[in-house]
Design a protein around this motif. Sequence first.
Motif, PDB file in Angstrom:
ATOM      1  N   GLU A  89      39.279  26.728  35.344  1.00  0.00           N
ATOM      2  CA  GLU A  89      38.316  26.637  34.251  1.00  0.00           C
ATOM      3  C   GLU A  89      37.003  27.331  34.616  1.00  0.00           C
ATOM      4  N   ASP A  90      36.597  27.244  35.882  1.00  0.00           N
ATOM      5  CA  ASP A  90      35.397  27.965  36.332  1.00  0.00           C
ATOM      6  C   ASP A  90      35.571  29.465  36.131  1.00  0.00           C
ATOM      7  N   ILE A  91      36.748  29.943  36.458  1.00  0.00           N
ATOM      8  CA  ILE A  91      37.033  31.370  36.327  1.00  0.00           C
ATOM      9  C   ILE A  91      37.081  31.775  34.862  1.00  0.00           C
ATOM     10  N   ALA A  92      37.692  30.960  34.019  1.00  0.00           N
ATOM     11  CA  ALA A  92      37.797  31.265  32.590  1.00  0.00           C
ATOM     12  C   ALA A  92      36.420  31.419  31.949  1.00  0.00           C
ATOM     13  N   GLU A  93      35.418  30.701  32.452  1.00  0.00           N
ATOM     14  CA  GLU A  93      34.070  30.785  31.881  1.00  0.00           C
ATOM     15  C   GLU A  93      33.408  32.128  32.142  1.00  0.00           C
ATOM     16  N   ARG A  94      33.900  32.890  33.115  1.00  0.00           N
ATOM     17  CA  ARG A  94      33.331  34.207  33.407  1.00  0.00           C
ATOM     18  C   ARG A  94      34.224  35.339  32.867  1.00  0.00           C
ATOM     19  N   LEU A  95      35.226  34.996  32.080  1.00  0.00           N
ATOM     20  CA  LEU A  95      36.207  35.962  31.620  1.00  0.00           C
ATOM     21  C   LEU A  95      35.784  36.578  30.292  1.00  0.00           C
ATOM     22  N   LEU A  96      35.769  37.922  30.242  1.00  0.00           N
ATOM     23  CA  LEU A  96      35.480  38.679  29.029  1.00  0.00           C
ATOM     24  C   LEU A  96      36.719  39.466  28.631  1.00  0.00           C
ATOM     25  N   VAL A  97      37.010  39.519  27.334  1.00  0.00           N
ATOM     26  CA  VAL A  97      38.238  40.160  26.868  1.00  0.00           C
ATOM     27  C   VAL A  97      37.959  41.003  25.628  1.00  0.00           C
ATOM     28  N   SER A  98      38.792  42.024  25.427  1.00  0.00           N
ATOM     29  CA  SER A  98      38.760  42.742  24.154  1.00  0.00           C
ATOM     30  C   SER A  98      39.754  42.134  23.167  1.00  0.00           C
ATOM     31  N   HIS A  99      40.776  41.448  23.675  1.00  0.00           N
ATOM     32  CA  HIS A  99      41.789  40.777  22.862  1.00  0.00           C
ATOM     33  C   HIS A  99      42.089  39.426  23.512  1.00  0.00           C
ATOM     34  N   HIS A 100      42.154  38.395  22.713  1.00  0.00           N
ATOM     35  CA  HIS A 100      42.299  37.053  23.273  1.00  0.00           C
ATOM     36  C   HIS A 100      43.589  36.885  24.052  1.00  0.00           C
ATOM     37  N   TRP A 101      44.661  37.576  23.624  1.00  0.00           N
ATOM     38  CA  TRP A 101      45.941  37.429  24.323  1.00  0.00           C
ATOM     39  C   TRP A 101      45.833  37.873  25.785  1.00  0.00           C
ATOM     40  N   MET A 102      44.954  38.808  26.077  1.00  0.00           N
ATOM     41  CA  MET A 102      44.791  39.255  27.460  1.00  0.00           C
ATOM     42  C   MET A 102      44.312  38.099  28.338  1.00  0.00           C
ATOM     43  N   GLY A 103      43.367  37.341  27.813  1.00  0.00           N
ATOM     44  CA  GLY A 103      42.899  36.174  28.550  1.00  0.00           C
ATOM     45  C   GLY A 103      43.967  35.115  28.703  1.00  0.00           C
ATOM     46  N   ASP A 104      44.782  34.921  27.663  1.00  0.00           N
ATOM     47  CA  ASP A 104      45.875  33.945  27.747  1.00  0.00           C
ATOM     48  C   ASP A 104      46.853  34.320  28.859  1.00  0.00           C
ATOM     49  N   SER A 105      47.270  35.585  28.875  1.00  0.00           N
ATOM     50  CA  SER A 105      48.223  36.039  29.885  1.00  0.00           C
ATOM     51  C   SER A 105      47.623  35.957  31.283  1.00  0.00           C
ATOM     52  N   PHE A 106      46.370  36.365  31.410  1.00  0.00           N
ATOM     53  CA  PHE A 106      45.678  36.317  32.696  1.00  0.00           C
ATOM     54  C   PHE A 106      45.579  34.883  33.210  1.00  0.00           C
ATOM     55  N   MET A 107      45.148  33.973  32.373  1.00  0.00           N
ATOM     56  CA  MET A 107      44.944  32.583  32.805  1.00  0.00           C
ATOM     57  C   MET A 107      46.266  31.876  33.081  1.00  0.00           C
ATOM     58  N   ASP A 108      47.349  32.277  32.412  1.00  0.00           N
ATOM     59  CA  ASP A 108      48.661  31.706  32.725  1.00  0.00           C
ATOM     60  C   ASP A 108      49.002  31.925  34.193  1.00  0.00           C
ATOM     61  N   VAL A 109      48.659  33.081  34.717  1.00  0.00           N
ATOM     62  CA  VAL A 109      48.922  33.379  36.124  1.00  0.00           C
ATOM     63  C   VAL A 109      47.878  32.735  37.022  1.00  0.00           C
ATOM     64  N   VAL A 110      46.616  32.788  36.629  1.00  0.00           N
ATOM     65  CA  VAL A 110      45.538  32.228  37.459  1.00  0.00           C
ATOM     66  C   VAL A 110      45.746  30.742  37.703  1.00  0.00           C
ATOM     67  N   ARG A 111      46.234  30.018  36.710  1.00  0.00           N
ATOM     68  CA  ARG A 111      46.419  28.564  36.877  1.00  0.00           C
ATOM     69  C   ARG A 111      47.460  28.219  37.936  1.00  0.00           C
ATOM     70  N   ASP A 112      48.301  29.164  38.289  1.00  0.00           N
ATOM     71  CA  ASP A 112      49.314  28.920  39.315  1.00  0.00           C
ATOM     72  C   ASP A 112      48.893  29.440  40.693  1.00  0.00           C
ATOM     73  N   LEU A 113      47.714  30.013  40.818  1.00  0.00           N
ATOM     74  CA  LEU A 113      47.291  30.580  42.095  1.00  0.00           C
ATOM     75  C   LEU A 113      46.970  29.484  43.107  1.00  0.00           C
ATOM     76  N   PRO A 114      47.249  29.712  44.393  1.00  0.00           N
ATOM     77  CA  PRO A 114      46.845  28.755  45.428  1.00  0.00           C
ATOM     78  C   PRO A 114      45.334  28.602  45.456  1.00  0.00           C
ATOM     79  N   GLN A 115      44.866  27.472  45.972  1.00  0.00           N
ATOM     80  CA  GLN A 115      43.435  27.210  45.980  1.00  0.00           C
ATOM     81  C   GLN A 115      42.651  28.260  46.753  1.00  0.00           C
ATOM     82  N   ASP A 116      43.189  28.727  47.882  1.00  0.00           N
ATOM     83  CA  ASP A 116      42.415  29.693  48.649  1.00  0.00           C
ATOM     84  C   ASP A 116      42.312  31.039  47.935  1.00  0.00           C
TER      85      ASP A 116
END
Length: 439
Positions: A89-116
Amino acid sequence: MTITQGIRRLALLMTTLLAAGCGGDGKSGERSLNVNGDPLLASLQPYLSTSPYGLAAEDCAIIYKQGRSCQMQDIAPLGYDIQGDLTPEDIAERLLVSHHWMGDSFMDVVRDLPQDVLNLFRPLNVIVLSLDIRPSFYHSETAGIYIDPRYLWRNQAEWNDIYQQQDYRAGFTESLPFLALQRYVHSNGEYVTYSNTFDATVNSWRSKSEIAPGLFNLLVHELAHANDFLPPDQLSVLDVSTSIGRNIQLMKGTWIQTALQQTHGLSADSLQLMAERYFGGASASTSMSPEQAGAAFEPDGAADFYGYYTGAEDVAMLFEAYMMWREYDAVSDVAFTASPAFANYSCDDLIIGWGQRNRLAQQEVMPRARLVSESILQQDLSAEFASIESVTPVDLPYGYGWCQARTAVMSARFERFSRQALSPVTDNSQRYLDEMLRH
């Protein structure tokens, strides 16, 4: 890729930055959207309408176009504002997009990233996803990463939203005697990443599991730049009274690339000259055959030919190779092939003059990759690199085609799989194009 605003060197390359990405097709009449790798970024909006950084982030993302840098009093890196672990959620607050779907696809992967890996976003002000970004890059005047949406599309409708331009560096290799290729595979030769190019017959839609390896590959590369120019242990001493670009320049002595050059500098000057020509379009009086390039490359310490372009790319390619091994059990194939003699060539018309699998395990590469990875992750990785050290690099067969060689070599000693390998992916006419240039 990195871009530092200031002195233009070799097209879009500047003092401490550079460029890389993959090829595509240009739409006539739309060249103004992206000139020499510099996207227009005219349609950006916050991914989260509730983000407290909205206007400040939008201004910061494009301020480099005015020859200026983001002011710390307006927006500061995530790790300066937030102490401790970052959340998606911290990362999503700094995310800028030209199309909302880009953010959806990006965050789908980011939410599965390891903490480090989430914590590697700490040196960033903004993350930008726009239809006209190609190639991806990091910019030190904004402390932002700019992501090519080809890494994000999931279906034809989304693909059609992307500006179908060719990577501006694609023509730099036309008169060169070799091509430098790289890919990530499992020990049996199966691909780890999927093609980012739409194909109506074999690659018309992609699931999150198909997008994730390639986006991870790109992210750790660009995040390596961010953590190189603004090392994790320096965030707390930033000067809030000035710009982020000024802060980064003042920290030049602490950059990871500086320490790497001082302790494990590359020595193949001929490859540096060729890289400036290959990736930057510079004129060069020297030339090398694929065999000569491989002979100079093999005993040196670069993870990839791109590492000779700048110190920043040297760091990013080393870190990328380690992280792909750690997260996906992936090994790197690198090769110098003959340039094709005709236009409509296939990947097996790219004949290997020198190639290697398990490049990370090369004895000259390991200490450099360990220095970089431990500095970025702020972890002791002695156990991990002891495991890598037990592996023997394997030659790719001389005279084979690039695609033919993928399954011709098995890395039997590199079998530490803790996860099921991705399902096999059939070679297609576009995949090898994805491997010709870098992020």
